[in-house]
Design a protein around this motif. Structure first.
Motif, PDB file in Angstrom:
ATOM      1  N   LEU A  35       1.042  -1.478   0.268  1.00  0.00           N
ATOM      2  CA  LEU A  35       0.418  -0.236   0.058  1.00  0.00           C
ATOM      3  C   LEU A  35       0.515   0.917   0.390  1.00  0.00           C
ATOM      4  O   LEU A  35       1.697   1.573   0.576  1.00  0.00           O
ATOM      5  CB  LEU A  35      -1.116  -0.500   1.532  1.00  0.00           C
ATOM      6  N   LEU A  36       0.786   2.221  -1.212  1.00  0.00           N
ATOM      7  CA  LEU A  36       1.731   3.449  -1.035  1.00  0.00           C
ATOM      8  C   LEU A  36       0.639   4.686  -0.414  1.00  0.00           C
ATOM      9  O   LEU A  36       1.139   5.587  -0.495  1.00  0.00           O
ATOM     10  CB  LEU A  36       1.576   3.915  -2.347  1.00  0.00           C
ATOM     11  N   VAL A  37      -0.249   4.670   0.230  1.00  0.00           N
ATOM     12  CA  VAL A  37      -1.378   5.205   1.009  1.00  0.00           C
ATOM     13  C   VAL A  37      -1.187   4.774   2.614  1.00  0.00           C
ATOM     14  O   VAL A  37      -1.224   3.424   3.093  1.00  0.00           O
ATOM     15  CB  VAL A  37      -2.646   5.700   0.351  1.00  0.00           C
ATOM     16  N   ASP A  38      -1.319   5.844   3.503  1.00  0.00           N
ATOM     17  CA  ASP A  38      -1.551   5.808   5.084  1.00  0.00           C
ATOM     18  C   ASP A  38      -2.920   4.660   4.996  1.00  0.00           C
ATOM     19  O   ASP A  38      -4.215   4.560   4.266  1.00  0.00           O
ATOM     20  CB  ASP A  38      -2.192   6.905   5.584  1.00  0.00           C
ATOM     21  N   PRO A  39      -2.564   3.636   5.605  1.00  0.00           N
ATOM     22  CA  PRO A  39      -4.041   2.185   6.043  1.00  0.00           C
ATOM     23  C   PRO A  39      -4.458   3.040   7.529  1.00  0.00           C
ATOM     24  O   PRO A  39      -4.796   3.797   8.140  1.00  0.00           O
ATOM     25  CB  PRO A  39      -2.840   1.123   6.718  1.00  0.00           C
ATOM     26  N   PRO A  40      -5.334   2.406   6.921  1.00  0.00           N
ATOM     27  CA  PRO A  40      -6.931   2.729   8.052  1.00  0.00           C
ATOM     28  C   PRO A  40      -6.628   2.819   9.133  1.00  0.00           C
ATOM     29  O   PRO A  40      -5.883   1.800   9.278  1.00  0.00           O
ATOM     30  CB  PRO A  40      -7.717   2.352   7.491  1.00  0.00           C
ATOM     31  N   PRO A  41      -7.526   3.475  10.052  1.00  0.00           N
ATOM     32  CA  PRO A  41      -7.005   3.425  11.379  1.00  0.00           C
ATOM     33  C   PRO A  41      -8.103   2.218  12.025  1.00  0.00           C
ATOM     34  O   PRO A  41      -8.883   1.573  11.280  1.00  0.00           O
ATOM     35  CB  PRO A  41      -7.808   4.424  12.464  1.00  0.00           C
ATOM     36  N   PRO A  42      -7.406   1.959  12.717  1.00  0.00           N
ATOM     37  CA  PRO A  42      -8.216   0.535  14.048  1.00  0.00           C
ATOM     38  C   PRO A  42      -9.550   0.251  14.132  1.00  0.00           C
ATOM     39  O   PRO A  42      -9.686   1.551  14.070  1.00  0.00           O
ATOM     40  CB  PRO A  42      -7.161   0.160  15.975  1.00  0.00           C
ATOM     41  N   THR A  43      -9.817  -0.478  13.634  1.00  0.00           N
ATOM     42  CA  THR A  43     -11.569  -0.284  13.910  1.00  0.00           C
ATOM     43  C   THR A  43     -12.013  -0.323  15.596  1.00  0.00           C
ATOM     44  O   THR A  43     -11.330  -1.244  16.134  1.00  0.00           O
ATOM     45  CB  THR A  43     -12.347  -1.126  13.033  1.00  0.00           C
ATOM     46  N   PRO A  44     -13.399  -0.643  15.693  1.00  0.00           N
ATOM     47  CA  PRO A  44     -13.852  -0.683  17.145  1.00  0.00           C
ATOM     48  C   PRO A  44     -13.538  -2.090  17.133  1.00  0.00           C
ATOM     49  O   PRO A  44     -13.750  -2.381  18.570  1.00  0.00           O
ATOM     50  CB  PRO A  44     -15.039  -0.026  17.365  1.00  0.00           C
ATOM     51  N   VAL A  45     -13.755  -2.949  16.222  1.00  0.00           N
ATOM     52  CA  VAL A  45     -13.709  -4.384  16.718  1.00  0.00           C
ATOM     53  C   VAL A  45     -12.639  -5.142  17.264  1.00  0.00           C
ATOM     54  O   VAL A  45     -12.039  -5.938  18.043  1.00  0.00           O
ATOM     55  CB  VAL A  45     -13.581  -5.136  15.333  1.00  0.00           C
ATOM     56  N   GLY A  46     -11.810  -3.902  16.796  1.00  0.00           N
ATOM     57  CA  GLY A  46      -9.527  -4.604  17.552  1.00  0.00           C
ATOM     58  C   GLY A  46      -9.191  -3.570  17.220  1.00  0.00           C
ATOM     59  O   GLY A  46      -9.093  -2.408  16.852  1.00  0.00           O
ATOM     60  N   PRO A  47      -7.449  -3.879  17.830  1.00  0.00           N
ATOM     61  CA  PRO A  47      -6.838  -2.648  17.879  1.00  0.00           C
ATOM     62  C   PRO A  47      -6.024  -2.793  17.137  1.00  0.00           C
ATOM     63  O   PRO A  47      -4.755  -1.696  17.418  1.00  0.00           O
ATOM     64  CB  PRO A  47      -6.416  -2.717  19.428  1.00  0.00           C
ATOM     65  N   HIS A  48      -6.001  -3.718  16.266  1.00  0.00           N
ATOM     66  CA  HIS A  48      -5.073  -3.770  15.266  1.00  0.00           C
ATOM     67  C   HIS A  48      -4.615  -2.972  14.713  1.00  0.00           C
ATOM     68  O   HIS A  48      -5.716  -3.183  13.678  1.00  0.00           O
ATOM     69  CB  HIS A  48      -5.204  -5.807  14.964  1.00  0.00           C
ATOM     70  N   PRO A  49      -4.097  -2.795  13.698  1.00  0.00           N
ATOM     71  CA  PRO A  49      -3.926  -1.571  12.361  1.00  0.00           C
ATOM     72  C   PRO A  49      -3.866  -2.838  10.889  1.00  0.00           C
ATOM     73  O   PRO A  49      -3.271  -3.676  11.067  1.00  0.00           O
ATOM     74  CB  PRO A  49      -2.488  -0.733  12.878  1.00  0.00           C
ATOM     75  N   PHE A  50      -3.968  -1.925   9.991  1.00  0.00           N
ATOM     76  CA  PHE A  50      -4.347  -2.543   8.592  1.00  0.00           C
ATOM     77  C   PHE A  50      -2.889  -2.578   7.995  1.00  0.00           C
ATOM     78  O   PHE A  50      -2.592  -1.697   7.995  1.00  0.00           O
ATOM     79  CB  PHE A  50      -5.805  -1.932   8.120  1.00  0.00           C
ATOM     80  N   PRO A  51      -2.384  -3.826   7.976  1.00  0.00           N
ATOM     81  CA  PRO A  51      -1.064  -3.907   7.315  1.00  0.00           C
ATOM     82  C   PRO A  51      -0.693  -3.038   5.980  1.00  0.00           C
ATOM     83  O   PRO A  51      -1.801  -3.226   4.976  1.00  0.00           O
ATOM     84  CB  PRO A  51      -0.284  -5.398   7.211  1.00  0.00           C
ATOM     85  N   ARG A  52       0.745  -2.557   6.131  1.00  0.00           N
ATOM     86  CA  ARG A  52       0.480  -1.821   4.162  1.00  0.00           C
ATOM     87  C   ARG A  52       0.827  -2.692   3.955  1.00  0.00           C
ATOM     88  O   ARG A  52       1.171  -2.716   2.345  1.00  0.00           O
ATOM     89  CB  ARG A  52       2.172  -1.268   4.728  1.00  0.00           C
ATOM     90  N   VAL A  53       1.790  -3.897   4.073  1.00  0.00           N
ATOM     91  CA  VAL A  53       2.075  -5.601   2.878  1.00  0.00           C
ATOM     92  C   VAL A  53       1.033  -6.833   3.370  1.00  0.00           C
ATOM     93  O   VAL A  53       0.593  -6.811   3.850  1.00  0.00           O
ATOM     94  CB  VAL A  53       3.137  -5.307   3.322  1.00  0.00           C
ATOM     95  N   LEU A  54       0.101  -6.567   1.645  1.00  0.00           N
ATOM     96  CA  LEU A  54      -1.128  -8.064   1.600  1.00  0.00           C
ATOM     97  C   LEU A  54      -0.501  -8.887   0.425  1.00  0.00           C
ATOM     98  O   LEU A  54       0.194  -8.807  -0.169  1.00  0.00           O
ATOM     99  CB  LEU A  54      -1.800  -6.996   1.520  1.00  0.00           C
ATOM    100  N   ASP A  55      -0.379 -10.091   1.111  1.00  0.00           N
ATOM    101  CA  ASP A  55      -0.377 -11.250   0.815  1.00  0.00           C
ATOM    102  C   ASP A  55      -1.647 -12.215  -0.491  1.00  0.00           C
ATOM    103  O   ASP A  55      -2.447 -12.259   0.632  1.00  0.00           O
ATOM    104  CB  ASP A  55       0.732 -11.967   0.736  1.00  0.00           C
ATOM    105  N   GLY A  56      -1.599 -12.180  -1.126  1.00  0.00           N
ATOM    106  CA  GLY A  56      -2.842 -13.392  -1.826  1.00  0.00           C
ATOM    107  C   GLY A  56      -2.024 -14.236  -3.129  1.00  0.00           C
ATOM    108  O   GLY A  56      -0.598 -14.583  -3.041  1.00  0.00           O
ATOM    109  N   ARG A  57      -3.038 -15.158  -3.643  1.00  0.00           N
ATOM    110  CA  ARG A  57      -3.520 -15.728  -4.298  1.00  0.00           C
ATOM    111  C   ARG A  57      -3.717 -15.817  -5.443  1.00  0.00           C
ATOM    112  O   ARG A  57      -4.523 -15.197  -5.783  1.00  0.00           O
ATOM    113  CB  ARG A  57      -3.490 -17.610  -3.224  1.00  0.00           C
TER     114      ARG A  57
END
Length: 304
Positions: A251-273
């Motif tokens: 991701l080349l932009v700032d990730p979204p802030p943590p949601t009320p569901v949990g305190p974990h930030p969205f990662p800047r690198v995502l792996d897919g298949r």
């Protein structure tokens, strides 16, 4: 619509354990399971209504497999499905195929899937999808594997990234806001996936393969068919092609802030298949929820 059996699974081969999914092929038929869903497409043309209904049927089957309570699946932010509480999911459909995948929010932060016809992007679209090093890589990839529609695969990968991002609560994400790199295509076992002997425990190609990919990152397509005739055009071969691999999106932009569901930030690198099979291109991104480190307990003091 034909439900696919275990012997010809497509989407399920791209998803981690704990994700429930459903897919179907053929011409869509029937209506939405709930009138509230049918009302969402009241102004759509009949073909679009059938596709929408078939995809919703897949979503309800996946939710039922997860143990979710039955109920209408309405629209949320930006028209995406409003998944039940404590659930993440994604839905996709294209001509002749539709699918849905869901998982507990306690297991995944986000989930994104996409399906596309295996054909090059229409003229003029590629320039709006590929940016920076991606364009040079597409040209290189096309030289090594012209039988794969790499530009459409890039489009699909970014669609899956966007769905995962949006499902977590991210703002608008453009094609230029994520940079995708690839593990090369692998023509292997009947399911088109890497053989178990070629994987590390994390499912990635093993060290020997990584060294081989570093020196020859794209396996070349044959100059002639097995019978000695020139190979068919890429579009004609797409229905018989079986190839699969992995991709990574930065991701080349700032990730979204943590949601009320949990305190974990969205990662800047995502792996897919990704998977190319039966005239389709499928991609999937599953964002795991971080496992909290074990809490250390202070040693007990013994009485003197």
């Amino acid at each position: 619509m034909r439900d696919r059996g275990e012997e010809d699974v497509l989407l399920g081969s791209l998803l981690p354990d704990g994700v429930r999914w459903a897919e179907g092929t053929g011409e869509p038929d029937g209506a939405c399971p709930y009138p509230e869903e049918e009302a969402l497409m009241a102004r759509a043309v009949p073909g679009r209504r059938r596709e929408f209904a078939a995809a919703r049927v897949c979503a309800h089957r996946a939710l039922a497999a997860l143990g979710a309570a039955p109920g209408p699946l309405l629209r949320g932010r930006r028209g995406a499905p409003a998944w039940p509480a404590r659930t993440v999911g994604s839905i996709t459909h294209c001509a002749g195929y539709r699918a849905a995948a869901v998982a507990p929010a306690g297991r995944l932060l986000a989930l994104g899937i996409d399906a596309e016809p295996h054909a090059p992007l229409p003229p003029g679209v590629r320039g709006a999808v590929a940016f920076g090093p991606e364009e040079a890589w597409l040209r290189r990839a096309a030289g090594g594997r012209p039988d794969l529609a790499w530009d459409r695969l890039l489009f699909s990968a970014k669609e899956s990234v966007y769905k995962a991002w949006s499902g977590y609560g991210g703002a608008w994400l453009g094609f230029e806001d994520a940079e995708v790199s690839w593990w090369p295509a692998t023509d292997t076992a009947p399911d088109g996936m890497l053989d178990a002997a070629d994987r590390d425990r994390d499912g990635m190609p093993n060290a020997a393969d990584r060294d081989r990919y570093a020196s020859n990152p794209l396996s070349s397509a044959p100059d002639t068919a097995p019978d000695g005739h020139p190979p068919r055009p890429a579009r004609a071969r797409a229905g018989r092609l079986r190839a699969a691999g992995r991709f990574r999106a930065r991701l080349l932009v700032d990730p979204p802030p943590p949601t009320p569901v949990g305190p974990h930030p969205f990662p800047r690198v995502l792996d897919g298949r990704w998977l190319a099979r039966e005239g389709l291109l499928l991609t999937a991104v599953a964002v795991p929820r971080p496992v909290p480190p074990p809490q250390r307990t202070a040693p007990k003091e013994h009485p003197r």
